[in-house]
Design an enzyme around this catalytic site. Structure first.
Site, mmCIF file in Angstrom:
data_model
loop_
_atom_site.group_PDB
_atom_site.id
_atom_site.type_symbol
_atom_site.label_atom_id
_atom_site.label_comp_id
_atom_site.label_asym_id
_atom_site.label_seq_id
_atom_site.Cartn_x
_atom_site.Cartn_y
_atom_site.Cartn_z
ATOM 1 N N SER A 121 -3.254 4.282 -4.876
ATOM 2 C CA SER A 121 -2.542 4.088 -3.613
ATOM 3 C C SER A 121 -1.491 3.007 -3.841
ATOM 4 C CB SER A 121 -3.502 3.707 -2.491
ATOM 5 O OG SER A 121 -3.871 2.359 -2.603
ATOM 6 N N VAL A 157 -0.067 0.273 -2.496
ATOM 7 C CA VAL A 157 -0.261 -1.185 -2.432
ATOM 8 C C VAL A 157 -1.191 -1.661 -3.538
ATOM 9 C CG1 VAL A 157 -1.085 -3.114 -1.033
ATOM 10 C CG2 VAL A 157 0.228 -1.285 0.017
ATOM 11 N N CYS A 158 -2.272 -0.887 -3.763
ATOM 12 C CA CYS A 158 -3.206 -1.274 -4.827
ATOM 13 C C CYS A 158 -2.476 -1.337 -6.144
ATOM 14 C CB CYS A 158 -4.323 -0.251 -4.983
ATOM 15 S SG CYS A 158 -5.111 0.127 -3.458
ATOM 16 N N GLY A 159 -1.660 -0.312 -6.386
ATOM 17 C CA GLY A 159 -0.923 -0.278 -7.648
ATOM 18 C C GLY A 159 -0.132 -1.555 -7.821
#
Lengths: 173, 167
Positions: free
Chosen positions: A57, A59-61
């Site tokens: 996802s 933001v996680c990346g």
């Protein structure tokens, strides 16, 4: 035990995340399909545990990508960085390869979210963990913890301040 | 805004915008004309500073590009190189950078030898570390009067945040 009080703690938003001063629950999770990482393997060192909701996802990346760029900063404190999500080991392997991540991502996959629950950062409705950070001291005690709104990349400022503080404390001894 | 920063606009301007950016990052590329427009609209009321935050694992050309801008600064043309890099984000090989330096009338050989020797690496690293400690959480990260701006990065939204007036 002196604990951090200057930065945001986890209780404000009603979260049940383990606060500073609590022993960090041990865990053993797969980092690859055939490798297991235990928190207790790092006793005597500083450990940063970053729970995040999911591989891939956006933001996680960004968050894991940012920490990947900051590994040399963490290494200056001789701190180990561990990412944890409920994704499986094969998923982590592909994600690490794609993003060229140079730190372990652990699979809190079976039983799903067990470690996140242990740390009080499981989101039952979503089936993922919170975006939660823990800095653990060399004695295995949580020195600082923080839960970010799930859509906001918390950056590394809090982690670096906590590591700095811990390094100061260890230096005093 | 520290003396060491590369700034545009008066240092005592009432509005201060700092960008931590990466020359190979597409979102920074999108923000580049936005900042230009803000500068056009706000004129001398805005002081803009750019600091390096190259994400080298994702962007293999970002480090050399950042060092090239610093090397151009050593010859007095930081902003000219900064602009050329953002206007040519798809061409950031060393030979492209050398070409940009020549086009700007800089001593291209000196610039490239400084880049290859890592002469400006400490400066870029210093920017990066300051960003990490100040709460940069990706690129571009904007700070308005020292506070990280987490909103949309369109002209109107940034203008509203800078002036304190609603969109």
């Amino acid at each position: 035990m002196k604990t951090s009080s200057t930065r945001p703690q986890v209780h404000g938003n009603g979260s049940t995340a383990f606060p500073a001063g609590t022993p960090a629950p041990d865990f053993a999770l797969k980092s690859t399909p055939d490798q297991i990482v235990r928190l207790s393997d790092f006793r005597g060192r500083l450990v940063v545990v970053a729970f995040y909701p999911a591989d891939w996802s956006p933001v996680c990346g960004d968050q894991m990508g940012l920490y990947n760029e900051l590994l040399s900063e963490f290494q200056e404190f001789n701190a180990e960085l561990l990412g944890i999500s409920v994704d499986g080991a094969w998923c982590h392997t592909a994600f690490c390869h794609d993003r060229k991540l140079h730190f372990p991502l652990l699979a809190d996959f079976e039983p799903k979210g067990e470690v996140a629950r242990l740390y009080g950062v499981y989101r039952a409705g979503d089936g993922t963990s919170e975006r939660a950070l823990f800095v653990i001291n060399p004695h295995g005690v949580i020195h600082w913890s923080y839960v970010s709104p799930v859509g906001v990349n918390p950056g590394a400022e809090g982690i670096l301040s906590a590591l700095q503080e811990l390094q100061g404390q260890e230096g005093e001894k | 805004m520290p003396e060491r920063d590369h700034i545009q606009g008066p240092i005592d301007a009432p509005m201060r915008l700092v960008e931590y950016g990466d020359y190979e990052c597409p979102y920074c590329g999108q923000a580049y004309p936005v900042v230009k427009e803000l500068q056009k609209r706000l004129g001398k009321r805005l002081c803009f500073a750019f600091r390096n935050f190259p994400l080298v694992n994702s962007h293999p050309h970002a480090q050399h590009a950042a060092e090239a801008a610093e090397a151009a600064a050593a010859q007095g043309q930081f902003w000219e190189m900064h602009d050329l890099l953002y206007e040519n984000q798809d061409s950031l090989e060393d030979e492209d950078i050398a070409r940009f330096a020549s086009a700007l009338g800089l001593d291209s050989q000196r610039l490239m030898s400084e880049v290859r020797a890592g002469a400006h690496m400490p400066r870029v690293r210093e920017d990066f570390r300051s960003g990490a400690r100040n709460g940069v959480n990706g690129t571009p990260s904007f700070f308005i009067d020292g506070v990280r701006y987490d909103g949309m990065t369109g002209v109107e939204e940034l203008l509203a945040a800078l002036t304190g007036e609603p969109v």
